[in-house]
Design an enzyme around this catalytic site. Structure first.
Site, PDB file in Angstrom:
ATOM      1  N   ASP A   1       0.860  -1.186   0.000  1.00  0.00           N
ATOM      2  CA  ASP A   1       0.000   0.000   0.000  1.00  0.00           C
ATOM      3  C   ASP A   1       0.897   1.237   0.000  1.00  0.00           C
ATOM      4  OD1 ASP A   1      -2.076   1.760   0.166  1.00  0.00           O
ATOM      5  OD2 ASP A   1      -2.850   1.039   2.079  1.00  0.00           O
TER       6      ASP A   1
ATOM      7  N   ASP B   1      -2.921   2.563  -6.005  1.00  0.00           N
ATOM      8  CA  ASP B   1      -1.908   2.636  -4.953  1.00  0.00           C
ATOM      9  C   ASP B   1      -1.786   1.395  -4.087  1.00  0.00           C
ATOM     10  OD1 ASP B   1      -4.377   2.989  -3.830  1.00  0.00           O
ATOM     11  OD2 ASP B   1      -3.831   4.703  -2.590  1.00  0.00           O
ATOM     12  N   GLU B   2      -2.459   0.319  -4.423  1.00  0.00           N
ATOM     13  CA  GLU B   2      -2.298  -0.882  -3.602  1.00  0.00           C
ATOM     14  C   GLU B   2      -2.559  -2.136  -4.420  1.00  0.00           C
ATOM     15  OE1 GLU B   2      -5.252  -1.714  -0.539  1.00  0.00           O
ATOM     16  OE2 GLU B   2      -6.506  -0.098  -1.338  1.00  0.00           O
TER      17      GLU B   2
END
Length: 375
Positions: free
Chosen positions: A25, A119-120
Site C-alpha cells: 500500500d 496505490d495498492e
C-alpha cells in the site's frame, strides 16, 4: 474474555499448503507524488482535491493528517481544520504513470499481482522470481526498490492470506512492514476490535456491538448458526475471518464487470441531503476505476429507501466519462430522475460504473508452503 489459543487448532497454521501473500500500500500516494515532484510542498500539509465548495478530499499528506484531514472529508472541512494546507488538483495521468512504475517493480518478483487501485495491490510470492527464501525478504526488497527508484515510500503486510496481509500492511503505516507468521494468527487476531476487519464499516460495527460483539475474539466464541442469524450469509464469512481463514487467491488481470461504492447513512435522510455522499462515492469509484485497463460507459446510481426497497437509475454514454467531475455530475443528474416525493427517506446510496469496454491494449496500473516455514 479468555479464548484458548492453540496453534494446532488454527486452520491457518495446520493447513498443508500455505500461501505467502504480500499486500503493498503506497503511503498517501497522490499527496506523496505531489510532494516528490514539487520540492516546495515537501514537509508541508498537502490536500489533493478538485476545486469547488462541494468537493471532497482525494488524499492528504501525513502532515495534513495530523490536523484531522482524511480522504473523503469535505474539502471545506479540510480547509477549516488545516488553513495552512496547500490544495492541489488531482493529476491522474501522472499518478497512473507512477503506478505503472510500481507495478514494474512488482513484476520483478512475481506475475501473481492483483491490483486493487492505483496505490495498492496483493502479490502472491509463494514462489518468487528472485528465489528469495521468505516473503518478508521479498517485501523488504520491494519497499527498498520503490524508495530508491521512485523516491516514494510504501507499507507492506506479509501473511498467509489476503485478509491478514491487508490488515498487516496498515499496522505500521507509514513506511512500515509487518509480518503475521502462521503460528501467530490467533494471538494477533483475537484482541482486535471488529472494526479492523476489512468490510466491517460503522453500521455493521454498531450492529455487532448491539449484540455484544466488540472484538474478533467475541466473534470467535460464537457458533456459525448464531452469526448467520444476526448477519445472514455474511455470518459465514465472519466465522471464517475470526479464525484467520481466507481461501481467496490472488487473481491477476481480474476483469471487472463493474466498480461501485455505497454507504449506509447513520440516520435515514431525504433525497436532497444525499449530494455530499454521492460526490464522495463518485470520487471513490473514479479512483478505483483508474486501476482498470478498460473504461466503463454506464453510470449507475443506487438508492435504498427507509423501507428497504432498492431502486437504480443508470445512463449509458456514447463514450466513458473522462473526469471525476463528469462522473459526479452524471450521478447527481440521475438523482433528479428519482420521483418519490420530498418526504421519502433513504438509508443507503451507491454510485457505480459498468458496461466496461475494451480499450487500447495497455498494461494495467496498480492496483503453498509448509506451515513451519517462516514468511
Amino acid at each position: 474474555m479468555s479464548v484458548p489459543i492453540s496453534t494446532s487448532a488454527n486452520p491457518v497454521a495446520s493447513s498443508a499448503q500455505l500461501r505467502k501473500i504480500v499486500h503493498v500500500d503506497m503511503d498517501a500516494f497522490y499527496a506523496s507524488v505531489e510532494q516528490r515532484d514539487d520540492p516546495t510542498l515537501r514537509g508541508k500539509p498537502v490536500v489533493v482535491a478538485w476545486p469547488g465548495k462541494r468537493s471532497v478530499v482525494c488524499a492528504a499528506s501525513y502532515e495534513a493528517r495530523r490536523f484531522g484531514v482524511r480522504s473523503a472529508l469535505p474539502a471545506l472541512t479540510a480547509e477549516r481544520l488545516c488553513p495552512e494546507a496547500t490544495f492541489v488538483k488531482p493529476d491522474f495521468v501522472r499518478y497512473k504513470a507512477v503506478s505503472l512504475a510500481v507495478r514494474e517493480i512488482f513484476q520483478r518478483h512475481t506475475d501473481l499481482i492483483e491490483p486493487l487501485s492505483l496505490d495498492e495491490a496483493y502479490l502472491d510470492v509463494t514462489q518468487n522470481k528472485m528465489q528469495l527464501p521468505t516473503a518478508t525478504r521479498v517485501a523488504k526488497m520491494i519497499r527498498e526498490q520503490i524508495r530508491e527508484e521512485l523516491n516514494l515510500t510504501a507499507s507492506a503486510g506479509v501473511a498467509p492470506n489476503k485478509f491478514l496481509a491487508k490488515i498487516a500492511s496498515d499496522w505500521k503505516k507509514p513506511n512500515g512492514l509487518f509480518v503475521i507468521q502462521p503460528h501467530e494468527v490467533q494471538s494477533f487476531l483475537l484482541p482486535l476490535p471488529v472494526g479492523r476487519i476489512p468490510g466491517v464499516g460503522q453500521v455493521t460495527e454498531s450492529r455487532m456491538k448491539a449484540v455484544g460483539i466488540a472484538t474478533v475474539g467475541d466473534l470467535y466464541t460464537l457458533e456459525l448458526s448464531t452469526l448467520e442469524s444476526h448477519f445472514g450469509s455474511y455470518g459465514l464469512r465472519l466465522y471464517q475471518l475470526a479464525r484467520g481463514i481466507d481461501h481467496n487467491p490472488v487473481v491477476p488481470n481480474r476483469v471487472s464487470k463493474s466498480i461501485s461504492a455505497e454507504d449506509t447513512f447513520r440516520e435515514d435522510v431525504p433525497l436532497a441531503e444525499t449530494e455530499l455522499q454521492i460526490r464522495h462515492l463518485a470520487e471513490k469509484v473514479w479512483k478505483s476505476s483508474h486501476g482498470n485497463a478498460r473504461a466503463a460507459k454506464t453510470v449507475v446510481l443506487k438508492l435504498k429507501t427507509k423501507e428497504f426497497s432498492s431502486l437504480t437509475r443508470s445512463l449509458t454514454l456514447p463514450a466513458p466519462p473522462t473526469s471525476c467531475d463528469e462522473l459526479t455530475g452524471i450521478a447527481l443528474a440521475l438523482r433528479e430522475r428519482v420521483e418519490m416525493g420530498p418526504k421519502q427517506l433513504f438509508r443507503l446510496v451507491g454510485v457505480g460504473l459498468s458496461n466496461f469496454q475494451a480499450a487500447e491494449e495497455r498494461a494495467s496500473p496498480l492496483f503453498d508452503e509448509e506451515p513451519v516455514e517462516e514468511l
